[in-house]
Motif scaffolding. Structure first.
Motif, PDB file in Angstrom:
ATOM      1  N   VAL A 117       0.852  -1.188   0.000  1.00 49.79           N
ATOM      2  CA  VAL A 117       0.000   0.000   0.000  1.00 49.79           C
ATOM      3  C   VAL A 117       0.885   1.234   0.000  1.00 49.79           C
ATOM      4  O   VAL A 117       1.390   1.662   1.042  1.00 49.79           O
ATOM      5  CB  VAL A 117      -0.948   0.006   1.216  1.00 49.79           C
ATOM      6  CG1 VAL A 117      -1.875   1.208   1.165  1.00 49.79           C
ATOM      7  CG2 VAL A 117      -1.754  -1.283   1.251  1.00 49.79           C
TER       8      VAL A 117
ATOM      9  N   TYR B  71      -5.287  -0.288  -7.853  1.00 48.42           N
ATOM     10  CA  TYR B  71      -4.909  -1.531  -7.189  1.00 48.42           C
ATOM     11  C   TYR B  71      -5.806  -2.641  -7.757  1.00 48.42           C
ATOM     12  O   TYR B  71      -6.997  -2.429  -7.983  1.00 48.42           O
ATOM     13  CB  TYR B  71      -5.121  -1.455  -5.680  1.00 48.42           C
ATOM     14  CG  TYR B  71      -4.181  -0.523  -4.945  1.00 48.42           C
ATOM     15  CD1 TYR B  71      -2.983  -0.988  -4.420  1.00 48.42           C
ATOM     16  CD2 TYR B  71      -4.511   0.817  -4.760  1.00 48.42           C
ATOM     17  CE1 TYR B  71      -2.126  -0.143  -3.724  1.00 48.42           C
ATOM     18  CE2 TYR B  71      -3.663   1.665  -4.071  1.00 48.42           C
ATOM     19  CZ  TYR B  71      -2.472   1.189  -3.554  1.00 48.42           C
ATOM     20  OH  TYR B  71      -1.627   2.034  -2.882  1.00 48.42           O
TER      21      TYR B  71
ATOM     22  N   THR C 240      -6.952  -6.624  -6.959  1.00 43.48           N
ATOM     23  CA  THR C 240      -6.909  -7.646  -5.920  1.00 43.48           C
ATOM     24  C   THR C 240      -7.412  -8.985  -6.445  1.00 43.48           C
ATOM     25  O   THR C 240      -8.105  -9.056  -7.458  1.00 43.48           O
ATOM     26  CB  THR C 240      -7.754  -7.233  -4.697  1.00 43.48           C
ATOM     27  OG1 THR C 240      -9.125  -7.129  -5.092  1.00 43.48           O
ATOM     28  CG2 THR C 240      -7.289  -5.903  -4.133  1.00 43.48           C
TER      29      THR C 240
ATOM     30  N   ARG D  51     -10.334  -6.672  -1.758  1.00 49.73           N
ATOM     31  CA  ARG D  51     -10.652  -5.265  -2.063  1.00 49.73           C
ATOM     32  C   ARG D  51     -11.139  -4.539  -0.810  1.00 49.73           C
ATOM     33  O   ARG D  51     -10.722  -3.405  -0.521  1.00 49.73           O
ATOM     34  CB  ARG D  51     -11.721  -5.222  -3.160  1.00 49.73           C
ATOM     35  CG  ARG D  51     -12.137  -3.844  -3.598  1.00 49.73           C
ATOM     36  CD  ARG D  51     -13.041  -3.927  -4.839  1.00 49.73           C
ATOM     37  NE  ARG D  51     -13.427  -2.597  -5.285  1.00 49.73           N
ATOM     38  CZ  ARG D  51     -14.627  -2.049  -5.082  1.00 49.73           C
ATOM     39  NH1 ARG D  51     -15.572  -2.751  -4.462  1.00 49.73           N
ATOM     40  NH2 ARG D  51     -14.893  -0.836  -5.514  1.00 49.73           N
TER      41      ARG D  51
ATOM     42  N   LEU E  65      -8.243  -4.040   1.602  1.00 50.18           N
ATOM     43  CA  LEU E  65      -7.349  -2.979   1.153  1.00 50.18           C
ATOM     44  C   LEU E  65      -7.952  -1.610   1.448  1.00 50.18           C
ATOM     45  O   LEU E  65      -7.249  -0.677   1.858  1.00 50.18           O
ATOM     46  CB  LEU E  65      -7.080  -3.136  -0.344  1.00 50.18           C
ATOM     47  CG  LEU E  65      -6.013  -2.237  -0.973  1.00 50.18           C
ATOM     48  CD1 LEU E  65      -4.671  -2.382  -0.266  1.00 50.18           C
ATOM     49  CD2 LEU E  65      -5.850  -2.573  -2.453  1.00 50.18           C
TER      50      LEU E  65
ATOM     51  N   TRP F 205      -7.239  -0.215   4.765  1.00 50.53           N
ATOM     52  CA  TRP F 205      -5.942   0.453   4.946  1.00 50.53           C
ATOM     53  C   TRP F 205      -5.995   1.910   4.504  1.00 50.53           C
ATOM     54  O   TRP F 205      -4.986   2.601   4.528  1.00 50.53           O
ATOM     55  CB  TRP F 205      -4.865  -0.275   4.146  1.00 50.53           C
ATOM     56  CG  TRP F 205      -4.454  -1.568   4.755  1.00 50.53           C
ATOM     57  CD1 TRP F 205      -4.994  -2.796   4.535  1.00 50.53           C
ATOM     58  CD2 TRP F 205      -3.391  -1.771   5.697  1.00 50.53           C
ATOM     59  NE1 TRP F 205      -4.347  -3.749   5.276  1.00 50.53           N
ATOM     60  CE2 TRP F 205      -3.362  -3.149   6.000  1.00 50.53           C
ATOM     61  CE3 TRP F 205      -2.475  -0.922   6.315  1.00 50.53           C
ATOM     62  CZ2 TRP F 205      -2.449  -3.702   6.891  1.00 50.53           C
ATOM     63  CZ3 TRP F 205      -1.567  -1.466   7.209  1.00 50.53           C
ATOM     64  CH2 TRP F 205      -1.556  -2.837   7.495  1.00 50.53           C
TER      65      TRP F 205
ATOM     66  N   ILE G 295      -9.760   0.534  -6.401  1.00 51.03           N
ATOM     67  CA  ILE G 295      -9.466  -0.889  -6.199  1.00 51.03           C
ATOM     68  C   ILE G 295     -10.416  -1.731  -7.057  1.00 51.03           C
ATOM     69  O   ILE G 295     -11.632  -1.520  -7.047  1.00 51.03           O
ATOM     70  CB  ILE G 295      -9.650  -1.293  -4.720  1.00 51.03           C
ATOM     71  CG1 ILE G 295      -8.962  -0.304  -3.784  1.00 51.03           C
ATOM     72  CG2 ILE G 295      -9.082  -2.696  -4.488  1.00 51.03           C
ATOM     73  CD1 ILE G 295      -9.310  -0.514  -2.323  1.00 51.03           C
TER      74      ILE G 295
END
Length: 221
Positions: free
Chosen positions: A3, A10, A12, A18, A21, A24, A31
């Protein structure tokens, strides 16, 4: 550790990834749950019977594919010995990867006459071997798992590494695409039960196919 901002996109392996993430602090709009990019060979369906014929595998018994990854590491010999203890006559295909030492040690393990066995080094026909298999016995590595799901292969998970492999194992179990072996002593019993239970492996293969993302590479591109 992946990250790192700023990052525009991004990708996944799963929808759960997803969501995690986003936890975060990454914006959901950046994503995409596409799956893991794998070779296009896994995107086209191949007949199990054709795959078996292509690799000289008999049609009168189940095909078990033992995978050890490209490097051929892990408890390959111990898993191999346990599979051979299964009383159901098998076609056992063991892929040892680029590891001649493991290849030599596996060859020394006696194969009972009720089974047929082939030991293979590194191969580019994994998609066909997965297509031929009734069940594959493997560690749940990321690429191996992505390929198995794309091919619709039922998995028997052994020896997952804590972290990503244990999470992969949870995902497969939650979705009915795998059987987990916590202790190698129970591997023959669990394998035999799966092979003898009508429809169980077929249902697992259907669940795997539902989860598979064979076009992930194109979707990311």
């Amino acid at each position: 550790m992946w990250v790192k901002e700023p990052c525009e996109r991004y990708f996944t392996a799963t929808e759960e990834g997803r969501v995690n993430l986003a936890g975060w602090g990454v914006p959901m709009t950046n994503i995409f749950a596409t799956g893991i990019p794998i070779h296009p060979a896994f995107s086209s369906w191949k007949s199990p019977a054709d795959c078996r014929r292509a690799h000289g595998l008999a049609s009168d018994r189940p095909v078990v594919l033992q995978m050890s990854g490209g490097a051929g590491f892990g408890p390959v010999e111990a898993v191999h010995e346990r599979i051979l203890q299964t009383s159901v006559p098998l076609n056992l295909v063991c892929v040892v990867g680029r590891n001649p030492e493991t290849h030599a040690r596996v060859e020394l393990i006696p194969c009972p006459p009720r089974h047929r066995r082939s030991i293979i080094g590194f191969t580019e026909q994994i998609d066909e071997l997965m297509g031929a298999a009734d069940v594959m016995v493997s560690k749940p590595g990321d690429l191996t798992t992505a390929e198995a799901l794309a091919r619709g292969a039922a998995m028997m998970v052994v020896d997952p590494i804590p972290g990503q492999e244990s999470r992969n194992s949870d995902y497969l179990l939650e979705n009915g695409a795998a059987i987990k072996v916590n202790n190698l002593s129970s591997l023959p019993m669990k394998l035999e039960a799966a092979l003898r239970e009508p429809g169980r492996l077929e249902q697992m293969r259907g669940n795997a196919k539902r989860l598979g993302r064979p076009h992930a590479a194109l979707d990311v591109a």
